[in-house]
Scaffold this motif. Structure first.
Motif, short mmCIF file in Angstrom:
data_model
loop_
_atom_site.label_atom_id
_atom_site.label_comp_id
_atom_site.label_asym_id
_atom_site.label_seq_id
_atom_site.Cartn_x
_atom_site.Cartn_y
_atom_site.Cartn_z
N GLY A 142 0.84 -1.18 0.00
CA GLY A 142 0.00 0.00 0.00
C GLY A 142 0.88 1.24 0.00
O GLY A 142 1.79 1.37 0.82
N ILE A 143 0.62 2.13 -0.92
CA ILE A 143 1.42 3.35 -1.07
C ILE A 143 0.47 4.54 -1.09
O ILE A 143 -0.54 4.53 -1.79
CB ILE A 143 2.24 3.34 -2.38
CG1 ILE A 143 3.18 2.13 -2.42
CG2 ILE A 143 3.01 4.64 -2.55
CD1 ILE A 143 4.33 2.20 -1.46
N THR A 144 0.79 5.57 -0.33
CA THR A 144 0.01 6.81 -0.39
C THR A 144 0.87 7.88 -1.04
O THR A 144 2.04 8.07 -0.71
CB THR A 144 -0.41 7.27 1.01
OG1 THR A 144 0.73 7.38 1.85
CG2 THR A 144 -1.39 6.28 1.61
N ALA A 145 0.29 8.57 -2.00
CA ALA A 145 0.99 9.62 -2.74
C ALA A 145 -0.05 10.50 -3.38
O ALA A 145 -1.25 10.24 -3.30
CB ALA A 145 1.93 9.02 -3.78
N ALA A 146 0.40 11.56 -4.03
CA ALA A 146 -0.53 12.48 -4.69
C ALA A 146 -1.40 11.71 -5.68
O ALA A 146 -0.89 10.92 -6.47
CB ALA A 146 0.23 13.59 -5.39
N ALA A 147 -2.70 11.94 -5.63
CA ALA A 147 -3.62 11.17 -6.45
C ALA A 147 -3.38 11.39 -7.94
O ALA A 147 -3.65 10.51 -8.74
CB ALA A 147 -5.06 11.53 -6.10
N GLU A 148 -2.87 12.56 -8.31
CA GLU A 148 -2.62 12.85 -9.72
C GLU A 148 -1.14 12.67 -10.05
O GLU A 148 -0.56 13.43 -10.82
CB GLU A 148 -3.05 14.29 -10.05
CG GLU A 148 -4.54 14.55 -9.84
CD GLU A 148 -5.40 13.66 -10.70
OE1 GLU A 148 -5.00 13.35 -11.84
OE2 GLU A 148 -6.48 13.26 -10.24
N TRP A 160 6.44 8.76 -11.99
CA TRP A 160 6.55 7.35 -11.71
C TRP A 160 7.97 6.95 -11.31
O TRP A 160 8.20 5.84 -10.84
CB TRP A 160 6.07 6.54 -12.89
CG TRP A 160 4.59 6.62 -13.08
CD1 TRP A 160 3.90 7.44 -13.94
CD2 TRP A 160 3.58 5.90 -12.36
NE1 TRP A 160 2.55 7.26 -13.81
CE2 TRP A 160 2.32 6.31 -12.83
CE3 TRP A 160 3.62 4.93 -11.35
CZ2 TRP A 160 1.12 5.80 -12.34
CZ3 TRP A 160 2.43 4.41 -10.87
CH2 TRP A 160 1.19 4.85 -11.36
N ILE A 161 8.91 7.86 -11.48
CA ILE A 161 10.27 7.60 -11.01
C ILE A 161 10.30 7.67 -9.48
O ILE A 161 10.83 6.78 -8.81
CB ILE A 161 11.25 8.61 -11.63
CG1 ILE A 161 11.26 8.48 -13.14
CG2 ILE A 161 12.66 8.39 -11.05
CD1 ILE A 161 12.07 9.54 -13.85
N THR A 162 9.71 8.73 -8.93
CA THR A 162 9.62 8.85 -7.47
C THR A 162 8.81 7.69 -6.88
O THR A 162 9.14 7.15 -5.83
CB THR A 162 8.98 10.18 -7.08
OG1 THR A 162 9.78 11.26 -7.61
CG2 THR A 162 8.86 10.33 -5.59
N PHE A 163 7.74 7.33 -7.58
CA PHE A 163 6.91 6.23 -7.10
C PHE A 163 7.71 4.93 -7.04
O PHE A 163 7.54 4.12 -6.12
CB PHE A 163 5.69 6.06 -8.01
CG PHE A 163 4.58 5.25 -7.42
CD1 PHE A 163 3.57 5.84 -6.69
CD2 PHE A 163 4.55 3.88 -7.60
CE1 PHE A 163 2.55 5.08 -6.13
CE2 PHE A 163 3.53 3.11 -7.06
CZ PHE A 163 2.53 3.71 -6.32
#
Length: 333
Positions: free
Chosen positions: A314-320, A324-327
Motif C-alpha cells: 500500500g502506497i500513499t501519494a498524490a492522487a494525480e 513514476w520515477i519517485t513512485f
C-alpha cells in the motif's frame, strides 16, 4: 642474237637493260620467299598479358535510418543533443528544452521526451506503462545518479498498438556517449488483464483471478492511522471506496516479474465542525455532502510473476501522480 643486239639502237638497248635490272630485282624478291631461302619457322609467342584494371571503388549507398514498429518500417533521421542522440521519425518535429533535454512531436499529437534527471534516490532500471485519460505513456528510466536518462512516449489509447512498439524501438536507439541505456530492454509492460466483477476489482493472472479490494481497504486504514491526532479530529473514522482503477505497471523492478498498480478513489466522513477547520487549513481537501476527498491517493502495488502474487504494497501519494520515477523509489523503499 648478238648481231641482232648490235643492230639495235641505243635507246632500245637502254630499255632492255632497264628491264633486266627490274627482272633481277624481282628475282631477289622471289628468292626471299622461296622455301629453301626462308629461315626456320618461329612459333608465335603467347599473347601479351593484359594487367586487369583495378576495380572501381563501390559507391556505398547513402545510409538510411529506420526502426520497426510491429510490421511497419518507420524511416528516421538522427537527432543529436548534448552528448546524446536518438532516432527521429520522418515528419516529426524536435524542440530543444532546458538541461540538454528535447521533445519530439508527431503531427497527430504523439510525443516523446528525452530528459536527464537529477539524482532521484532510485538506482536501477525499469519501464513503466501508465494511463491518463485517453492517453498512455511508456517511460524508460535508468537511475545512475546525476544525469539519469529518461525517455517517455505518450500516445492515444486508440493508437497504442502502434505507438507502444514505436516508443520502445526509439528508446532503444538512445545513445549516451558510447552507451545505449535501453538497448537491452526486452520485457515491456502491458495493460494487465483486469475488470470489475460483482463490485470487485479483479486482476486476472495465468489461472486465477486476484481480488484487490481487501488489500486496498487495509492500505486505506493504514493511511488513516498515520494521520496526526489534530487531523483525526476533523473526521469520524468512516471511509468509503468509490472506485478502484488500474493506474500503471512496471517491469524491471523485480527479477522476471511485474508490478501492477491500482489507485483507489476514497472519501472520508467529516466530523461535526470539521468542514470549517478543513476550509481554514486550505489544504486542497474538498467536502461535499459530509464526505471529504482530494487528499493523498491510496495505491496498491501487486507484485507477481504472471501466475502467482508474491506480495502487495500500500502506497500513499498524490492522487494525480505523474512522477513514476519517485513512485518507483517508494516501492523500492
Amino acid at each position: 642474237m648478238l648481231e641482232k643486239l648490235k643492230s639495235l639502237s641505243m635507246q632500245a638497248k637502254i630499255g632492255i637493260a632497264a628491264g633486266a635490272v627490274l627482272l633481277a630485282a624481282a628475282g631477289v624478291g622471289l628468292g626471299v620467299t622461296q622455301p629453301w631461302n626462308q629461315q626456320e619457322d618461329q612459333q608465335p609467342g603467347p599473347p601479351p598479358v593484359q594487367e586487369p584494371l583495378p576495380p572501381a571503388p563501390e559507391e556505398k549507398p547513402e545510409e538510411t535510418l529506420s526502426v520497426r514498429a510491429g510490421n511497419e518500417v518507420v524511416p528516421c533521421s538522427l537527432y543529436e543533443g548534448s552528448g546524446w542522440s536518438i532516432y527521429l521519425p520522418e515528419g516529426w518535429a524536435a524542440q530543444k528544452q532546458g538541461d540538454g533535454s528535447a521533445l519530439l512531436s508527431a503531427p497527430d499529437g504523439a510525443r516523446l521526451s528525452v530528459q536527464f534527471q537529477p539524482g532521484s534516490g532510485f538506482s536501477g532500471q525499469f519501464v513503466n506503462l501508465s494511463a491518463s485519460g485517453r492517453e498512455r505513456t511508456l517511460l524508460f528510466f535508468q537511475g545512475s545518479g546525476e544525469g539519469s536518462p529518461a525517455v517517455a512516449g505518450t500516445g492515444a489509447e486508440g493508437q497504442w498498438d502502434f505507438y507502444g512498439k514505436l516508443f520502445t524501438a526509439l528508446a532503444r536507439t538512445l545513445t549516451v556517449g558510447n552507451e545505449k541505456p535501453f538497448g537491452e530492454v526486452f520485457v515491456i509492460p502491458q495493460v494487465p488483464d483486469w475488470q470489475k466483477a460483482e463490485g470487485k476489482t479483479v486482476l486476472f493472472l495465468d489461472k486465477d483471478g486476484y481480488v484487490v479490494d481487501e488489500q486496498v481497504q487495509e492500505a486505506v486504514e493504514e493511511f488513516m492511522q498515520s494521520w496526526p491526532v489534530e487531523d483525526r479530529k476533523n473526521y469520524t473514522g468512516q471511509y468509503r471506496i468509490n472506485d478502484i482503477q488500474w493506474a500503471g505497471s512496471y517491469t524491471g523492478l523485480t527479477e522476471d516479474g511485474y508490478i501492477d498498480v491500482f489507485l483507489a478513489d476514497v472519501q472520508y466522513r467529516v466530523a461535526k465542525g470539521g468542514e470549517e477547520n478543513l476550509a481554514a487549513q486550505d489544504g486542497g481537501v474538498r467536502v461535499a455532502n459530509g464526505w471529504a476527498s482530494g487528499m493523498e491517493g491510496v495505491y496498491l502495488a501487486v507484485s507477481h510473476d504472471g501466475g502467482t502474487v508474491e506480495k502487495t504494497q500500500g502506497i500513499t501519494a498524490a492522487a494525480e501522480i505523474q512522477d513514476w520515477i519517485t513512485f518507483a523509489g517508494l516501492l523500492a523503499g
